[in-house]
Design a protein around this motif. Structure first.
Motif, short mmCIF file in Angstrom:
data_model
loop_
_atom_site.label_atom_id
_atom_site.label_comp_id
_atom_site.label_asym_id
_atom_site.label_seq_id
_atom_site.Cartn_x
_atom_site.Cartn_y
_atom_site.Cartn_z
N GLY A 31 -54.80 3.64 1.23
CA GLY A 31 -56.38 2.01 1.43
C GLY A 31 -56.17 2.63 2.51
N ALA A 32 -57.06 1.75 3.82
CA ALA A 32 -56.83 1.11 4.46
C ALA A 32 -56.83 0.00 4.76
CB ALA A 32 -57.86 1.50 5.94
N GLN A 33 -55.30 -0.77 5.90
CA GLN A 33 -55.10 -1.94 6.09
C GLN A 33 -56.36 -2.81 5.34
OE1 GLN A 33 -54.92 0.24 8.27
NE2 GLN A 33 -53.24 0.50 9.37
N GLY A 34 -55.44 -3.63 3.97
CA GLY A 34 -56.42 -4.35 3.58
C GLY A 34 -57.59 -4.49 2.32
N SER A 35 -57.03 -3.36 1.97
CA SER A 35 -58.36 -2.58 1.22
C SER A 35 -57.46 -2.90 -0.38
CB SER A 35 -58.28 -0.73 1.19
OG SER A 35 -56.81 -1.07 1.35
N PHE A 87 -64.28 1.92 9.62
CA PHE A 87 -63.20 1.63 10.01
C PHE A 87 -63.99 -0.02 10.82
CE2 PHE A 87 -60.20 1.21 14.20
CZ PHE A 87 -59.33 1.32 13.51
N ASP A 88 -64.82 -0.43 11.25
CA ASP A 88 -64.82 -2.02 11.53
C ASP A 88 -64.37 -2.51 10.25
OD1 ASP A 88 -66.18 -1.24 13.74
OD2 ASP A 88 -68.29 -1.11 13.00
N ALA A 89 -64.77 -2.27 8.74
CA ALA A 89 -63.69 -2.63 7.91
C ALA A 89 -62.05 -3.33 7.41
CB ALA A 89 -63.74 -2.18 6.41
N VAL A 90 -61.71 -1.99 8.87
CA VAL A 90 -60.20 -2.06 8.81
C VAL A 90 -60.08 -3.50 9.83
CG1 VAL A 90 -57.80 -0.98 10.02
CG2 VAL A 90 -60.17 0.39 8.44
N ARG A 91 -60.46 -3.44 11.23
CA ARG A 91 -60.13 -4.49 11.77
C ARG A 91 -60.62 -5.77 11.69
NH1 ARG A 91 -63.96 -0.56 14.87
NH2 ARG A 91 -62.84 0.16 17.07
N ARG A 92 -61.51 -5.92 10.57
CA ARG A 92 -61.96 -7.28 9.94
C ARG A 92 -60.42 -7.52 8.49
NH1 ARG A 92 -66.17 -5.96 8.11
NH2 ARG A 92 -65.82 -5.49 5.84
N ASN A 93 -60.18 -6.24 8.39
CA ASN A 93 -59.22 -6.62 6.97
C ASN A 93 -57.35 -6.89 8.20
OD1 ASN A 93 -61.58 -6.72 5.08
ND2 ASN A 93 -61.00 -4.37 4.81
N ARG A 94 -57.36 -6.19 8.72
CA ARG A 94 -56.48 -6.19 9.53
C ARG A 94 -56.48 -7.85 10.19
NH1 ARG A 94 -52.04 -7.68 10.88
NH2 ARG A 94 -50.35 -6.41 10.78
N ALA A 95 -57.12 -8.02 10.78
CA ALA A 95 -57.29 -10.06 11.26
C ALA A 95 -56.95 -10.35 10.45
CB ALA A 95 -59.36 -10.10 12.38
N LYS A 143 -52.31 -14.65 7.85
CA LYS A 143 -51.76 -15.26 6.66
C LYS A 143 -50.33 -14.80 7.04
CE LYS A 143 -55.48 -13.72 3.20
NZ LYS A 143 -55.59 -12.30 2.24
N LEU A 144 -50.53 -14.09 8.20
CA LEU A 144 -48.82 -13.33 8.44
C LEU A 144 -48.40 -14.69 9.47
CD1 LEU A 144 -46.77 -11.50 8.49
CD2 LEU A 144 -46.99 -10.49 10.58
N ARG A 145 -49.55 -15.13 10.49
CA ARG A 145 -49.28 -16.20 10.89
C ARG A 145 -48.89 -18.08 10.10
NH1 ARG A 145 -52.37 -13.69 15.21
NH2 ARG A 145 -54.62 -14.75 14.33
N ALA A 146 -49.54 -17.62 9.31
CA ALA A 146 -49.90 -19.10 8.79
C ALA A 146 -48.33 -18.94 7.74
CB ALA A 146 -50.80 -18.71 7.40
N ALA A 147 -47.82 -18.12 7.23
CA ALA A 147 -46.95 -17.92 6.23
C ALA A 147 -45.27 -18.09 7.17
CB ALA A 147 -46.81 -16.32 5.18
N ASN A 148 -45.63 -17.40 8.99
CA ASN A 148 -44.38 -17.70 9.35
C ASN A 148 -44.31 -18.04 10.93
OD1 ASN A 148 -42.28 -15.43 7.90
ND2 ASN A 148 -44.25 -14.62 7.48
N PRO A 149 -45.19 -19.16 11.01
CA PRO A 149 -45.16 -20.15 12.37
C PRO A 149 -44.34 -19.23 13.25
CG PRO A 149 -44.95 -21.64 10.73
CD PRO A 149 -44.62 -19.82 9.89
N ASP A 150 -43.00 -19.47 13.06
CA ASP A 150 -41.98 -18.92 14.05
C ASP A 150 -41.85 -17.40 14.40
OD1 ASP A 150 -42.17 -21.59 14.34
OD2 ASP A 150 -40.11 -21.50 12.79
N ASP A 204 -65.54 -7.94 0.81
CA ASP A 204 -64.46 -9.09 -0.03
C ASP A 204 -63.17 -8.36 -1.12
OD1 ASP A 204 -65.44 -7.24 -1.94
OD2 ASP A 204 -66.07 -9.12 -3.10
N GLN A 205 -62.84 -7.68 -0.23
CA GLN A 205 -61.37 -6.68 -0.22
C GLN A 205 -61.17 -6.05 -1.62
OE1 GLN A 205 -59.52 -9.39 2.42
NE2 GLN A 205 -58.21 -7.78 3.22
#
Length: 286
Positions: free
Chosen positions: A49-53, A216-224, A229-236, A277-278
């Protein structure tokens, strides 16, 4: 629906309505896996599955649902087989600069994955690696597995991928390939590696499941969304990406993702369409 399913839904931050996804999709798939002839242990279930699937989420529920059937399943993510950052830098210096970025075939320690499957087949204890996307490097800690494993859920964005025809590699598919791989060395090597160690790894798969996004547009959206989420979980964290970096990162995946979306549905054992909606769109058919 069991309390453990509800607990996992809560732990994953999913809405209560996700019980319908479990009932309509993951339970039937778990049943199908549990009914497979046990010619060997573990059986290897490929989850493509592509990113975010939703691969990781699906595997967590499959582990739980299979355990209710006295089937022990563990998950190995292709992401956790990424080469260390230092090894990818060496590959970039000695082979092609684009191999510094994790993701495409050639940036995984495939031999490690094959060795882990061999250890499982032999019933030996093993250490599952972990990759830390926040630092873009392999994590120092591992996950210890002891005792017999009935099912290995091998999940990853390019799990089960087949190489393209050579003629399809001639023209660049995006600006990244045009500007940074004008002679096609990188994309031809990616394709070549799919015929080598990756083919041997994917030949271990007993059942191939494709979580098929719309395009592939869904891949870009889901990866964003993943990056948020990664930034929120790891602010540093120092290795999270802004919009420009994320667009360039996704461009590394574009060629093979489009290829898989075109050719894999015809040969996958199970295809589950994934909506905007994934979440899965149609019930899995036994």
């Amino acid at each position: 629906m069991s309390d453990k399913v509800h607990d996992l839904i809560a732990a994953e931050g999913l809405p209560d309505s996700y019980t319908e996804v479990v009932a309509n999709h993951w339970q039937p798939l778990a049943t199908r896996i549990a009914r497979l002839p046990a010619a060997r242990a573990p059986l290897v279930i490929g989850i493509n599955g592509a990113q975010g699937s939703g691969k990781s989420t699906a595997c967590k529920f499959l582990e739980l649902l299979l355990a209710r059937r006295q089937v022990r399943a563990i998950t190995l993510s292709l992401d956790d087989l990424y080469l260390t950052k230092a090894k990818r830098q060496t590959l970039a210096q000695e082979v092609h600069p684009l191999f510094a970025t994790r993701g495409v075939p050639g940036t995984h320690a495939v031999g490690l994955g094959l060795g882990l499957i061999e250890d499982m087949l032999a019933g030996r204890p093993l250490e599952l690696p972990r990759f830390d996307k926040a630092t873009d490097d392999r994590a120092p800690e591992t996950f210890t597995i002891t005792g017999p494993v009935d099912v290995l859920l091998l999940e990853g964005w390019c799990v089960g991928a087949k190489p393209q025809d050579a003629a399809a590699l001639a023209a660049p598919i995006n600006d990244l390939e045009r500007d940074e791989d004008p002679d096609g060395i990188w994309r031809n090597l990616v394709n070549h590696w799919l015929t080598q160690d990756y083919a041997r790894l994917f030949d271990q798969i007993d059942l191939l499941v494709m979580l098929k996004v719309e395009g592939f547009d869904a891949v870009r959206r889901n990866r964003a969304l993943q990056e948020e989420k990664l930034r929120a979980a790891n602010p540093d964290a120092t290795q999270t990406m802004d919009d420009a970096a994320l667009e360039r990162f996704c461009a590394h995946y574009e060629r093979l993702t489009r290829h898989m979306l075109e050719e894999m549905p015809a040969r996958a054992d199970v295809v589950i369409p994934i909506g905007p909606d994934q979440n899965p769109l149609d019930p899995v058919k036994d």
